[in-house]
Design an enzyme around this catalytic site. Structure first.
Site, PDB file in Angstrom:
ATOM      1  N   ASP A 109      31.778   9.731 -36.919  1.00  0.00           N
ATOM      2  CA  ASP A 109      32.463  10.823 -37.592  1.00  0.00           C
ATOM      3  C   ASP A 109      32.990  11.794 -36.542  1.00  0.00           C
ATOM      4  OD1 ASP A 109      33.056  12.554 -39.959  1.00  0.00           O
ATOM      5  OD2 ASP A 109      31.541  11.258 -40.872  1.00  0.00           O
ATOM      6  N   ASP A 144      37.196  13.946 -40.009  1.00  0.00           N
ATOM      7  CA  ASP A 144      36.862  14.883 -41.083  1.00  0.00           C
ATOM      8  C   ASP A 144      38.004  15.875 -41.332  1.00  0.00           C
ATOM      9  OD1 ASP A 144      34.384  15.837 -42.647  1.00  0.00           O
ATOM     10  OD2 ASP A 144      35.052  17.692 -41.691  1.00  0.00           O
ATOM     11  N   GLU A 183      40.498  11.634 -42.913  1.00  0.00           N
ATOM     12  CA  GLU A 183      40.152  12.160 -44.231  1.00  0.00           C
ATOM     13  C   GLU A 183      41.145  13.272 -44.553  1.00  0.00           C
ATOM     14  OE1 GLU A 183      36.585  14.332 -46.741  1.00  0.00           O
ATOM     15  OE2 GLU A 183      37.183  15.036 -44.766  1.00  0.00           O
ATOM     16  N   HIS A 238      29.658  10.277 -49.499  1.00  0.00           N
ATOM     17  CA  HIS A 238      28.611  11.308 -49.526  1.00  0.00           C
ATOM     18  C   HIS A 238      29.070  12.612 -50.178  1.00  0.00           C
ATOM     19  CE1 HIS A 238      31.131  12.262 -46.149  1.00  0.00           C
ATOM     20  NE2 HIS A 238      30.573  13.454 -46.058  1.00  0.00           N
ATOM     21  N   ASP A 239      30.352  12.723 -50.506  1.00  0.00           N
ATOM     22  CA  ASP A 239      30.866  13.938 -51.149  1.00  0.00           C
ATOM     23  C   ASP A 239      31.187  13.727 -52.627  1.00  0.00           C
ATOM     24  OD1 ASP A 239      30.879  15.360 -48.733  1.00  0.00           O
ATOM     25  OD2 ASP A 239      32.921  14.703 -48.247  1.00  0.00           O
TER      26      ASP A 239
HETATM   27  C1  NOJ Z   1      34.345  16.691 -45.408  1.00  0.00           C
HETATM   28  C2  NOJ Z   1      32.982  16.087 -45.308  1.00  0.00           C
HETATM   29  O1  NOJ Z   1      33.015  14.792 -45.817  1.00  0.00           O
HETATM   30  C3  NOJ Z   1      32.039  16.999 -46.049  1.00  0.00           C
HETATM   31  O2  NOJ Z   1      30.766  16.432 -46.236  1.00  0.00           O
HETATM   32  C4  NOJ Z   1      31.968  18.300 -45.304  1.00  0.00           C
HETATM   33  O3  NOJ Z   1      31.201  19.216 -46.049  1.00  0.00           O
HETATM   34  C5  NOJ Z   1      33.350  18.898 -45.063  1.00  0.00           C
HETATM   35  N1  NOJ Z   1      34.343  17.937 -44.680  1.00  0.00           N
HETATM   36  C6  NOJ Z   1      33.280  19.917 -43.966  1.00  0.00           C
HETATM   37  O4  NOJ Z   1      33.048  19.274 -42.739  1.00  0.00           O
END
Ligand code: NOJ
Length: 574
Positions: free
Chosen positions: A98, A206, A265, A338-339
């Site tokens: 990441d 990210d 992302e 994970h989000d």
């Molecule tokens: C995206 C990540 O996937 C998430 O888990 C994170 O809270 C935010 N970006 C901030 O880094």
């Protein structure tokens, strides 16, 4: 190996905190990943994306990094990562790390120096601004603009010592970096080269489309009910993001001389922008994570405001992306991470009668589309959302801050619970369910977040090597992508797009044709006869069950929540 080797692969995401705990402290770690590599090998995946393991105060579970070249002792050591890279490579699995560089932790040495004085070396690495004209710093309304943080409250934090505010789009412990500063960019590229030299095979970047902030940092629009102005439309995909990514490619990847994978992302990105980001000729990133399909069930009041979503709407969205990126560009395919909530609870049917079938059918659709599929840990077991019931059940900063902000504003927790149960990120963060035993075999200690009670039925031990399991279905889908170029490289033809319950499409490559039929309902679905014309002698290459294949081929009927992939030289009806 072709430059676009990632077209024929499947990526598996490990969220290390919740994957496997080797030392009994209740938190997953790198040695836990090493010990469970066999699970990934068995599934057949090609790439492991490891969520952050760097040094971090863990305000946002590692997405707040205080040292990009150090490993947090919670997860292990640099030697453990070296070993993971070597062991993964031995198993034919590449490792993608990441890359979190929209922001650092406020405990990163750069920020510690930045906040030490107005003329410190790193002051202009972060967004420092004086209070709004006519206001006194620290008082309500004095923030430099009205932007709200994605994790509730203002996006600005007052720093008494130096008399200025700093910007944080996420938590106040995640200050944003100034990407227009060439020193920032050079430091990031050097760090990336350092990791590549250690043997990693690429990066998942990210929120990389948020790095370019608009000149003048103007106020955001406020909708009815908003406490803060909307920063997102202003910071999403600014014009300089493309320049930065091209520069990064030149400085980091152009001369690497070995295969790698980059995935950006990019919340808010549309298909037209995604084509630009992933057009190989532009040398930016290989693929994007776009958010349209995971935002369809988001209501006007934000992420915890849930609106009903039909299969037809979900399908219309994802099939449009298929068509818009058919000639140029490449997409990542994902149901969860994970989000996001667990796929089977959100897009399938997690009632015990339908859970396995619908989890498998979601897999069938995702893994036969064009793009690179991502499996989020536990998805291959059909893991579900969690029956949260009290404020103490939540660990995630986003959920915790939201509960605090809303209850302080007088909203009863019971009104918040449905939204949280459906969409809290903690749904995806409970431990991977390895066994039916204590703590699902995740740890011999006390897990940092309780395991989901249904681990007694849903676990790896009960599925790996067991015919008909969700895991074995996923394994077959991964193998299909490796073996069948119509899946990895074929064209896509959306079919029966007005059918309310049947998701159907064709794939075609050099004379091989595939027909994918998937039911998104409990009732048997009659397949429109014209879809099956010419497919009489077809072979079912993957099916959720023998009944599904036989039902379609002999009666033209697909049982509830089942799916089948047929192969033949039949024609694909429009
Ligand atoms: C995206 C990540 O996937 C998430 O888990 C994170 O809270 C935010 N970006 C901030 O880094």
């Amino acid at each position: 190996m072709p430059r676009d080797w990632w077209k024929g692969v499947v990526v598996y995401q490990v969220y290390p905190r919740s994957f496997a705990d080797s030392d009994g402290d209740g938190v997953g770690d790198i040695r836990g990943v090493i010990e469970r590599l066999g699970h990934l090998e068995r599934l057949g995946v090609d790439v492991l994306w490891l969520s952050p393991v760097y040094c971090s105060p863990q305000d946002d579970n590692g997405y707040d990094i205080s040292d990009y070249r150090g490993i947090d002792p919670l997860f292990g050591t640099l030697e453990d990562v070296d070993e993971l890279i070597a062991r993964a490579h031995d198993a034919g699995i590449r490792l993608v790390m990441d890359l979190v560089v929209n922001h650092t932790s406020d405990e990163h040495a750069w920020f510690v120096d930045s906040r030490s004085s107005r003329d410190s070396e790193h002051r202009d690495w972060y967004w420092w601004r004086p209070p709004r004209k006519g206001h006194v710093g620290g008082e309500a309304g004095a923030e430099p603009n009205n932007w709200g943080s994605f994790f509730s409250g203002s996006a600005w934090e007052w720093d008494e010592a130096t008399g200025e505010y700093y910007l944080h789009l996420f938590s106040r412990k995640q200050p944003d970096l100034v990407w227009s500063n060439p020193d920032v960019r050079a430091a990031v590229y050097a760090m990336m080269r350092w990791w590549l030299a250690r043997g990693v095979d690429g990066f998942r970047m990210d929120v990389i489309n948020l790095i370019d902030k608009p000149d003048g940092l103007p106020d955001g629009d406020k909708k009815l009910g908003d406490l803060w102005g909307q920063a997102f439309p202003l910071v999403s995909t600014g014009p300089r993001v493309h320049d930065y990514l091209q520069e990064m490619h030149g400085q980091v990847f152009a001369d690497l001389g070995r295969p790698y994978l980059t995935v950006g992302e990019m919340p808010g990105v549309d298909a037209e922008q995604a084509r630009l980001f992933t057009d190989p000729a532009r040398r930016e990133v290989d693929m994007v994570f776009q958010f349209e399909h995971v935002d369809l069930d988001k209501g006007p009041s934000g992420k915890f405001d849930i609106v009903p979503l039909t299969m037809a709407e979900l399908r219309a969205n994802l099939m449009r992306w298929q068509v818009e990126l058919d000639d140029v560009g490449w997409n990542s395919l994902y149901w969860d991470n994970h989000d996001q909530p667990r796929a089977v609870s959100r897009f399938g049917d997690d009632d015990p009668v339908w859970r396995e079938r619908s989890a498998k059918t979601l897999g069938t659709v995702l893994h036969t589309l064009r793009g690179t599929p991502y499996v989020y840990q536990g998805e291959e077991l059909g893991m579900t959302n969690v029956p949260f019931s009290a404020p103490e059940d939540f660990r995630d900063i986003e959920s915790v801050n939201y509960i605090r902000e809303q209850t302080a504003a007088g909203v009863p927790f019971s009104d918040l619970l449905p939204g949280l149960r459906f969409r809290s990120r903690d749904n995806a963060r409970t431990p991977v369910q390895w066994t039916a035993g204590e703590h699902a075999g995740f740890t011999r200690g006390e897990p940092w977040i309780p395991v989901t009670p249904n681990h007694e039925e849903i676990n790896a031990e009960a599925q790996v090597g067991v015919e008909g399991s969700v895991f074995e279905h996923y394994r077959a889908l991964v193998a299909l992508r490796h073996e069948e170029r119509a899946v990895s490289h074929g064209t896509v033809t959306p079919l029966a797009m007005d059918h309310p319950d049947l998701w159907a499409f064709g794939r075609e490559h050099e004379g091989t044709r595939l027909l994918v039929l998937a039911s998104f309902t409990r009732e048997p679905v009659e397949v429109p006869p014209e879809l099956l014309e010419g497919w009489e002698g077809a072979e079912a290459v993957v099916a959720t069950s023998g009944d599904a294949a036989a039902g379609v081929l002999t009666h033209g009927v697909l049982p509830g929540w089942e799916s089948v992939v047929l192969r033949s030289s039949g024609t694909l009806a429009e």
